[in-house]
Motif scaffolding. Structure first.
Motif, mmCIF file in Angstrom:
data_model
loop_
_atom_site.group_PDB
_atom_site.id
_atom_site.type_symbol
_atom_site.label_atom_id
_atom_site.label_comp_id
_atom_site.label_asym_id
_atom_site.label_seq_id
_atom_site.Cartn_x
_atom_site.Cartn_y
_atom_site.Cartn_z
ATOM 1 N N SER A 226 -6.164 4.422 -20.635
ATOM 2 C CA SER A 226 -7.119 4.412 -19.524
ATOM 3 C C SER A 226 -6.919 3.183 -18.650
ATOM 4 C CB SER A 226 -8.547 4.444 -20.069
ATOM 5 O OG SER A 226 -9.490 4.355 -19.021
ATOM 6 N N ALA A 227 -6.753 2.018 -19.296
ATOM 7 C CA ALA A 227 -6.551 0.779 -18.540
ATOM 8 C C ALA A 227 -5.256 0.830 -17.749
ATOM 9 C CB ALA A 227 -6.540 -0.411 -19.501
ATOM 10 N N ALA A 228 -4.195 1.374 -18.345
ATOM 11 C CA ALA A 228 -2.913 1.470 -17.642
ATOM 12 C C ALA A 228 -3.030 2.372 -16.421
ATOM 13 C CB ALA A 228 -1.843 2.008 -18.595
ATOM 14 N N ALA A 229 -3.717 3.506 -16.576
ATOM 15 C CA ALA A 229 -3.895 4.421 -15.447
ATOM 16 C C ALA A 229 -4.719 3.774 -14.340
ATOM 17 C CB ALA A 229 -4.556 5.710 -15.921
ATOM 18 N N ALA A 230 -5.800 3.102 -14.729
ATOM 19 C CA ALA A 230 -6.668 2.453 -13.735
ATOM 20 C C ALA A 230 -5.915 1.368 -12.974
ATOM 21 C CB ALA A 230 -7.895 1.876 -14.419
ATOM 22 N N LEU A 231 -5.176 0.522 -13.681
ATOM 23 C CA LEU A 231 -4.434 -0.556 -13.032
ATOM 24 C C LEU A 231 -3.337 -0.009 -12.123
ATOM 25 C CD1 LEU A 231 -4.138 -3.099 -15.979
ATOM 26 C CD2 LEU A 231 -5.521 -3.337 -13.899
ATOM 27 N N PHE A 232 -2.672 1.047 -12.570
ATOM 28 C CA PHE A 232 -1.613 1.638 -11.755
ATOM 29 C C PHE A 232 -2.199 2.259 -10.493
ATOM 30 C CE2 PHE A 232 1.668 4.690 -10.539
ATOM 31 C CZ PHE A 232 2.823 3.941 -10.707
ATOM 32 N N GLY A 233 -3.325 2.953 -10.640
ATOM 33 C CA GLY A 233 -3.981 3.536 -9.467
ATOM 34 C C GLY A 233 -4.440 2.480 -8.487
ATOM 35 N N LEU A 234 -5.019 1.396 -9.009
ATOM 36 C CA LEU A 234 -5.460 0.306 -8.140
ATOM 37 C C LEU A 234 -4.273 -0.347 -7.429
ATOM 38 C CD1 LEU A 234 -8.185 -1.356 -10.392
ATOM 39 C CD2 LEU A 234 -8.549 -0.106 -8.249
ATOM 40 N N TYR A 235 -3.148 -0.443 -8.133
ATOM 41 C CA TYR A 235 -1.958 -1.021 -7.504
ATOM 42 C C TYR A 235 -1.483 -0.153 -6.340
ATOM 43 C CZ TYR A 235 2.885 -2.310 -6.684
ATOM 44 O OH TYR A 235 4.062 -2.669 -6.078
ATOM 45 N N ILE A 237 -3.267 1.863 -4.465
ATOM 46 C CA ILE A 237 -4.216 1.709 -3.356
ATOM 47 C C ILE A 237 -4.054 0.333 -2.702
ATOM 48 C CG2 ILE A 237 -6.649 1.673 -2.714
ATOM 49 C CD1 ILE A 237 -5.601 4.424 -3.514
ATOM 50 N N TRP A 238 -3.939 -0.714 -3.531
ATOM 51 C CA TRP A 238 -3.786 -2.070 -2.993
ATOM 52 C C TRP A 238 -2.524 -2.182 -2.154
ATOM 53 C CZ3 TRP A 238 0.330 -5.393 -3.998
ATOM 54 C CH2 TRP A 238 0.212 -6.675 -3.461
ATOM 55 N N ARG A 239 -1.433 -1.632 -2.633
ATOM 56 C CA ARG A 239 -0.175 -1.740 -1.904
ATOM 57 C C ARG A 239 -0.270 -1.037 -0.553
ATOM 58 N NH1 ARG A 239 4.970 -3.234 -2.622
ATOM 59 N NH2 ARG A 239 6.558 -2.142 -1.405
ATOM 60 N N LEU A 241 -3.056 -0.531 1.227
ATOM 61 C CA LEU A 241 -3.943 -1.297 2.104
ATOM 62 C C LEU A 241 -3.324 -2.625 2.515
ATOM 63 C CD1 LEU A 241 -7.370 -0.671 0.307
ATOM 64 C CD2 LEU A 241 -6.480 0.451 2.364
ATOM 65 N N ARG A 242 -2.530 -3.210 1.621
ATOM 66 C CA ARG A 242 -1.938 -4.527 1.910
ATOM 67 C C ARG A 242 -0.759 -4.422 2.858
ATOM 68 N NH1 ARG A 242 0.197 -8.306 3.381
ATOM 69 N NH2 ARG A 242 0.535 -10.346 2.427
ATOM 70 N N TYR A 243 0.106 -3.451 2.633
ATOM 71 C CA TYR A 243 1.344 -3.366 3.411
ATOM 72 C C TYR A 243 1.349 -2.224 4.428
ATOM 73 C CZ TYR A 243 3.129 -6.665 -0.013
ATOM 74 O OH TYR A 243 3.303 -7.771 -0.802
ATOM 75 N N GLY A 244 0.349 -1.375 4.394
ATOM 76 C CA GLY A 244 0.267 -0.292 5.351
ATOM 77 C C GLY A 244 1.296 0.788 5.082
ATOM 78 N N ALA A 245 1.473 1.664 6.066
ATOM 79 C CA ALA A 245 2.438 2.754 5.967
ATOM 80 C C ALA A 245 3.395 2.651 7.132
ATOM 81 C CB ALA A 245 1.725 4.105 5.984
ATOM 82 N N ARG A 246 4.645 2.942 6.865
ATOM 83 C CA ARG A 246 5.679 2.871 7.915
ATOM 84 C C ARG A 246 6.508 4.147 7.892
ATOM 85 N NH1 ARG A 246 5.147 -1.963 5.397
ATOM 86 N NH2 ARG A 246 4.671 -3.805 6.674
ATOM 87 N N PRO A 247 5.922 5.275 8.285
ATOM 88 C CA PRO A 247 6.678 6.528 8.277
ATOM 89 C C PRO A 247 7.931 6.417 9.132
ATOM 90 C CG PRO A 247 4.346 6.954 8.570
ATOM 91 C CD PRO A 247 4.530 5.477 8.700
ATOM 92 N N ALA A 248 9.039 6.909 8.618
ATOM 93 C CA ALA A 248 10.325 6.835 9.333
ATOM 94 C C ALA A 248 10.350 7.766 10.529
ATOM 95 C CB ALA A 248 11.447 7.172 8.359
ATOM 96 N N PHE A 249 11.322 7.536 11.380
ATOM 97 C CA PHE A 249 11.583 8.390 12.536
ATOM 98 C C PHE A 249 10.419 8.409 13.527
ATOM 99 C CE2 PHE A 249 15.072 9.425 10.071
ATOM 100 C CZ PHE A 249 14.709 10.032 8.875
ATOM 101 N N GLU A 250 9.779 7.257 13.711
ATOM 102 C CA GLU A 250 8.686 7.177 14.697
ATOM 103 C C GLU A 250 9.222 7.383 16.113
ATOM 104 O OE1 GLU A 250 5.645 7.169 14.234
ATOM 105 O OE2 GLU A 250 5.488 6.719 12.116
#
Length: 250
Positions: A226-235, A237-239, A241-250
């Protein structure tokens, strides 16, 4: 967009509500019943987490009605991929209820993911949310659909691996869990880097991973999983929100 496609969208929207009711008249077995076993697999969220389908089906119905009532460029661009994604979803639900075959389930989920991602990609290319209710509903639909199918495919991949290996749900639970989590993480990275900047996608995927964490904390009593799943999910989401999204071919 032709009126025939609009009518087809409406039919598929209604069928998505009706398909889960087929077991009530003796056709197949509820999908949730497959998880109602003495030993639960580590990657399967509890039943309440699947309620997200209700929101997806509702937004799909709104889009279908909009396509018939006042179709525009938005509906023209999204109608075809959403139609195929919806048709695939109906087929998957009927198959899962009637056949309960993990290999078939996994194969059917792949085109659903492809078409839902295509609709999200097209909406992103159109600028995403523009302040209108039609765009808001489309963002909700494409994002949640794409994200939840990502979770479903990740879960199905772990279950298929276990069945191919001839393992019980309680065998090698760490491997099953990490197959699901790593698949979800890889697909999330692909979505954010190649498809769309949708936050609804990560809301749906995060909801699915939260279900995995709850499953292992309360139902399988494997708190480390459970802890591994929660931490992975939070990571994930954090990534995003922190780095945003950069879809290719804009």
């Amino acid at each position: 967009m032709s009126r025939k496609i609009g009518i087809a969208l409406l039919i598929v929207a209604i069928m998505q509500f009706l398909a889960p009711m087929l077991p009530a008249i003796g056709i197949g077995e509820p999908i949730g019943a497959r998880g109602d076993v003495a030993v639960r697999p580590p990657e399967l969220p509890p039943g309440p987490f699947f309620s997200i389908w209700g929101l997806i089906f509702l937004s799909y119905l709104v889009f279908a009605l909009s396509s018939l009532w006042k179709p525009g460029y938005l509906e023209h661009r999204l109608a075809t991929p959403l139609l195929f994604a919806g048709v695939g979803n109906v087929i998957w639900m009927i198959s899962a209820q009637s056949l309960a075959n993990q290999y078939v389930d996994l194969v059917l989920l792949v085109p659903i993911l492809g078409f839902s991602w295509l609709s999200a990609r097209r909406l992103h290319r159109m600028g995403g949310f523009d302040g209108t209710l039609a765009r808001l509903n489309s963002c909700l639909l494409t994002g949640l659909f794409s994200g939840w199918i990502t979770a479903a495919l990740s879960i199905s991949l772990a279950a298929t691996w276990r069945e191919a290996a001839g393992l019980a749900p309680s065998d090698h639970v760490w491997i099953s869990l990490w197959i699901a989590l790593l698949c979800a993480g890889l697909l999330a990275w692909l979505f954010a880097s190649r498809i769309s900047a949708s936050l609804f996608y990560f809301a749906a995927l995060g909801w699915g991973i939260a279900g995995i964490a709850v499953n292992n904390w309360y139902l399988t009593d494997t708190h480390w999983l459970s802890a591994a799943a929660a931490l992975f999910g939070l990571y994930i989401i954090w990534r995003r929100l922190r780095y945003g999204a950069r879809p290719a071919f804009e």
